[in-house]
Motif scaffolding. Structure first.
Motif, PDB file in Angstrom:
ATOM      1  N   PRO A  61      49.078   0.813 -80.332  1.00 44.98           N
ATOM      2  CA  PRO A  61      49.485   1.539 -81.544  1.00 44.98           C
ATOM      3  C   PRO A  61      48.649   1.169 -82.770  1.00 44.98           C
ATOM      4  N   ILE A  62      48.262  -0.100 -82.877  1.00 50.88           N
ATOM      5  CA  ILE A  62      47.448  -0.547 -84.011  1.00 50.88           C
ATOM      6  C   ILE A  62      46.069   0.113 -83.966  1.00 50.88           C
ATOM      7  N   PHE A  63      45.514   0.224 -82.767  1.00 47.94           N
ATOM      8  CA  PHE A  63      44.213   0.871 -82.595  1.00 47.94           C
ATOM      9  C   PHE A  63      44.249   2.307 -83.116  1.00 47.94           C
ATOM     10  N   VAL A  64      45.244   3.072 -82.693  1.00 44.80           N
ATOM     11  CA  VAL A  64      45.348   4.466 -83.139  1.00 44.80           C
ATOM     12  C   VAL A  64      45.628   4.529 -84.642  1.00 44.80           C
ATOM     13  N   ASP A  65      46.504   3.669 -85.117  1.00 45.05           N
ATOM     14  CA  ASP A  65      46.864   3.638 -86.535  1.00 45.05           C
ATOM     15  C   ASP A  65      45.640   3.369 -87.409  1.00 45.05           C
ATOM     16  N   ASP A  66      44.843   2.376 -87.016  1.00 42.77           N
ATOM     17  CA  ASP A  66      43.662   2.017 -87.800  1.00 42.77           C
ATOM     18  C   ASP A  66      42.652   3.157 -87.877  1.00 42.77           C
ATOM     19  N   LEU A  67      42.552   3.949 -86.809  1.00 43.99           N
ATOM     20  CA  LEU A  67      41.559   5.014 -86.742  1.00 43.99           C
ATOM     21  C   LEU A  67      42.069   6.345 -87.278  1.00 43.99           C
ATOM     22  N   PHE A  68      43.348   6.400 -87.623  1.00 44.98           N
ATOM     23  CA  PHE A  68      44.020   7.681 -87.875  1.00 44.98           C
ATOM     24  C   PHE A  68      43.198   8.634 -88.753  1.00 44.98           C
ATOM     25  N   GLY A  69      42.755   8.178 -89.888  1.00 43.59           N
ATOM     26  CA  GLY A  69      42.098   9.069 -90.831  1.00 43.59           C
ATOM     27  C   GLY A  69      40.708   9.492 -90.427  1.00 43.59           C
ATOM     28  N   GLU A  70      40.032   8.726 -89.566  1.00 46.19           N
ATOM     29  CA  GLU A  70      38.631   9.017 -89.245  1.00 46.19           C
ATOM     30  C   GLU A  70      38.422   9.673 -87.896  1.00 46.19           C
ATOM     31  N   LEU A  71      39.464   9.809 -87.097  1.00 38.62           N
ATOM     32  CA  LEU A  71      39.305  10.372 -85.757  1.00 38.62           C
ATOM     33  C   LEU A  71      38.885  11.839 -85.823  1.00 38.62           C
ATOM     34  N   ARG A  72      37.821  12.170 -85.114  1.00 39.16           N
ATOM     35  CA  ARG A  72      37.383  13.557 -84.982  1.00 39.16           C
ATOM     36  C   ARG A  72      37.705  14.109 -83.597  1.00 39.16           C
TER      37      ARG A  72
ATOM     38  N   LEU B 117      51.110  14.098 -84.231  1.00 39.25           N
ATOM     39  CA  LEU B 117      50.528  14.054 -85.572  1.00 39.25           C
ATOM     40  C   LEU B 117      49.065  14.481 -85.559  1.00 39.25           C
ATOM     41  N   ARG B 118      48.607  14.944 -86.714  1.00 42.77           N
ATOM     42  CA  ARG B 118      47.230  15.397 -86.872  1.00 42.77           C
ATOM     43  C   ARG B 118      46.637  14.823 -88.160  1.00 42.77           C
ATOM     44  N   ASN B 119      45.337  14.626 -88.171  1.00 45.07           N
ATOM     45  CA  ASN B 119      44.637  14.384 -89.424  1.00 45.07           C
ATOM     46  C   ASN B 119      43.873  15.659 -89.782  1.00 45.07           C
ATOM     47  N   GLU B 120      42.967  15.605 -90.736  1.00 44.92           N
ATOM     48  CA  GLU B 120      42.279  16.820 -91.177  1.00 44.92           C
ATOM     49  C   GLU B 120      41.374  17.414 -90.102  1.00 44.92           C
ATOM     50  N   HIS B 121      41.064  16.625 -89.047  1.00 43.85           N
ATOM     51  CA  HIS B 121      40.168  17.102 -87.998  1.00 43.85           C
ATOM     52  C   HIS B 121      40.915  17.610 -86.767  1.00 43.85           C
ATOM     53  N   GLY B 122      42.196  17.269 -86.652  1.00 41.38           N
ATOM     54  CA  GLY B 122      42.947  17.713 -85.485  1.00 41.38           C
ATOM     55  C   GLY B 122      43.864  16.622 -84.952  1.00 41.38           C
ATOM     56  N   PRO B 123      44.323  16.739 -83.698  1.00 48.82           N
ATOM     57  CA  PRO B 123      45.235  15.748 -83.116  1.00 48.82           C
ATOM     58  C   PRO B 123      44.593  14.354 -83.080  1.00 48.82           C
ATOM     59  N   VAL B 124      45.431  13.312 -83.179  1.00 49.69           N
ATOM     60  CA  VAL B 124      44.907  11.948 -83.197  1.00 49.69           C
ATOM     61  C   VAL B 124      45.159  11.200 -81.894  1.00 49.69           C
ATOM     62  N   MET B 125      46.081  11.675 -81.072  1.00 47.62           N
ATOM     63  CA  MET B 125      46.348  11.015 -79.798  1.00 47.62           C
ATOM     64  C   MET B 125      46.906  12.038 -78.822  1.00 47.62           C
ATOM     65  N   GLU B 126      46.507  11.918 -77.561  1.00 45.92           N
ATOM     66  CA  GLU B 126      47.087  12.785 -76.554  1.00 45.92           C
ATOM     67  C   GLU B 126      47.277  12.014 -75.251  1.00 45.92           C
ATOM     68  N   TYR B 127      48.294  12.401 -74.518  1.00 44.01           N
ATOM     69  CA  TYR B 127      48.552  11.819 -73.200  1.00 44.01           C
ATOM     70  C   TYR B 127      47.868  12.669 -72.140  1.00 44.01           C
ATOM     71  N   VAL B 128      47.211  12.001 -71.203  1.00 43.49           N
ATOM     72  CA  VAL B 128      46.526  12.694 -70.109  1.00 43.49           C
ATOM     73  C   VAL B 128      47.034  12.103 -68.794  1.00 43.49           C
ATOM     74  N   PRO B 129      47.942  12.785 -68.115  1.00 44.68           N
ATOM     75  CA  PRO B 129      48.495  12.230 -66.888  1.00 44.68           C
ATOM     76  C   PRO B 129      47.509  12.322 -65.719  1.00 44.68           C
ATOM     77  N   PHE B 130      47.572  11.349 -64.840  1.00 46.13           N
ATOM     78  CA  PHE B 130      46.813  11.417 -63.590  1.00 46.13           C
ATOM     79  C   PHE B 130      47.760  11.214 -62.415  1.00 46.13           C
TER      80      PHE B 130
END
Length: 275
Positions: free
Chosen positions: A84-95, A126-139
């Motif tokens: 969660p910290i990893f995603v939180d820290d990157l939230f604003g800059e993720l493209r 949640l989304r930032n100005e570029h789009g979604p910030v996290m997604e689940y990909v099941p395998f």
């Protein structure tokens, strides 16, 4: 002409290796990393991680910019603690979103227990100005799937929560991760069918004197590890012991050395291994 002037070939052949690093997860009072492994996060080629224990606290700045795929073997805290910290820290800059690859069962546990708007936000909504910030990909268990440039196969192992081991290949090198497990069978069946195996990352949590606790918590001791290795048909691969409990680390290392198994050694946090 350019090669003659500057001393390089116009058609260089680059040798690319599969690179794997166990991120450090323990630090001294001065902030320097030490060998104790309290959290689990393997970085592959600075692009993909297997688990996320120290993902949010031990990456280099360059790795923070390139890692967007996280494969979660199971939802125990030492394997997901700083996700969660990893995603939180990157939230604003993720493209592009951080992609969490896991079984559907583990994804539901992450949604219920971690990204639930109580412990941490539901980042997948949640989304930032570029789009979604996290997604689940099941395998699917037992079916090969692709993550970045890697092909993986997930295999159920014997732990107290739903857990997968992994067979991972970049097309040249192939490695296997046991994840957390006690005695297991299907993992070795799948690994034995691989054309070759360059390295095995296998847990060794407790010393032999604590075998009862190891079995109750579904982990391995050095003697149990030796039994598991006897199920392998491959020879000559590097065998890297991981997940040593810090309180028993020196004793486990001693017992691993006493096994006398060629190419078995303890993986060093922070070091980059290549195949």
């Amino acid at each position: 002409m350019l090669s003659a002037i500057f001393g390089f070939s116009l058609n260089p052949t680059f040798t690319r290796y599969l690179q794997i690093q166990l991120l450090p997860s323990s630090f001294d009072a001065q902030g320097s990393a030490n060998a104790a492994q309290r959290l689990t996060c393997f970085v592959i080629d600075d692009r993909v991680t297997v688990d996320a224990g120290s993902l949010g606290i031990a990456l280099s700045e360059a790795q923070r910019r390139t890692i967007r795929d996280v494969v979660v073997t199971h939802p125990h805290m030492d394997h997901i603690a700083s996700l969660p910290i990893f995603v939180d820290d990157l939230f604003g800059e993720l493209r592009q979103p951080v992609r969490i690859h896991a079984t559907s069962e583990v994804i539901e546990l992450l949604k219920a227990d971690v990204f639930n708007d109580t412990v941490y936000p539901k980042f997948d909504e949640l989304r930032n100005e570029h789009g979604p910030v996290m997604e689940y990909v099941p395998f699917q268990m037992g079916q090969e799937f692709q993550v970045a440039h890697l092909k993986l196969t997930a295999i159920a192992v014997n732990h107290i929560v739903p857990t997968v081991g992994l067979l991972v290949s970049d097309g040249k090198a192939t490695v296997a991760f046991s994840s957390d497990t006690a005695e297991t069978e299907e993992l070795w069946h799948v690994v034995n069918h691989a054309r070759h195996l360059n390295a095995l990352f296998i847990e060794a949590s407790f010393p032999d004197a604590m075998e009862a606790l190891a079995k109750a918590s579904k982990h391995l001791t050095p003697s149990m590890l030796r039994t598991e290795l006897n199920k392998l048909n491959h020879n000559g691969m590097d065998i890297l012991a991981v997940h040593l409990k810090p309180a028993y680390r020196e004793k486990v290392i001693q017992e691993l050395n006493e096994l006398g198994i060629e190419k078995l050694r303890v993986m060093e946090p922070g070091r980059i291994y290549e195949w």
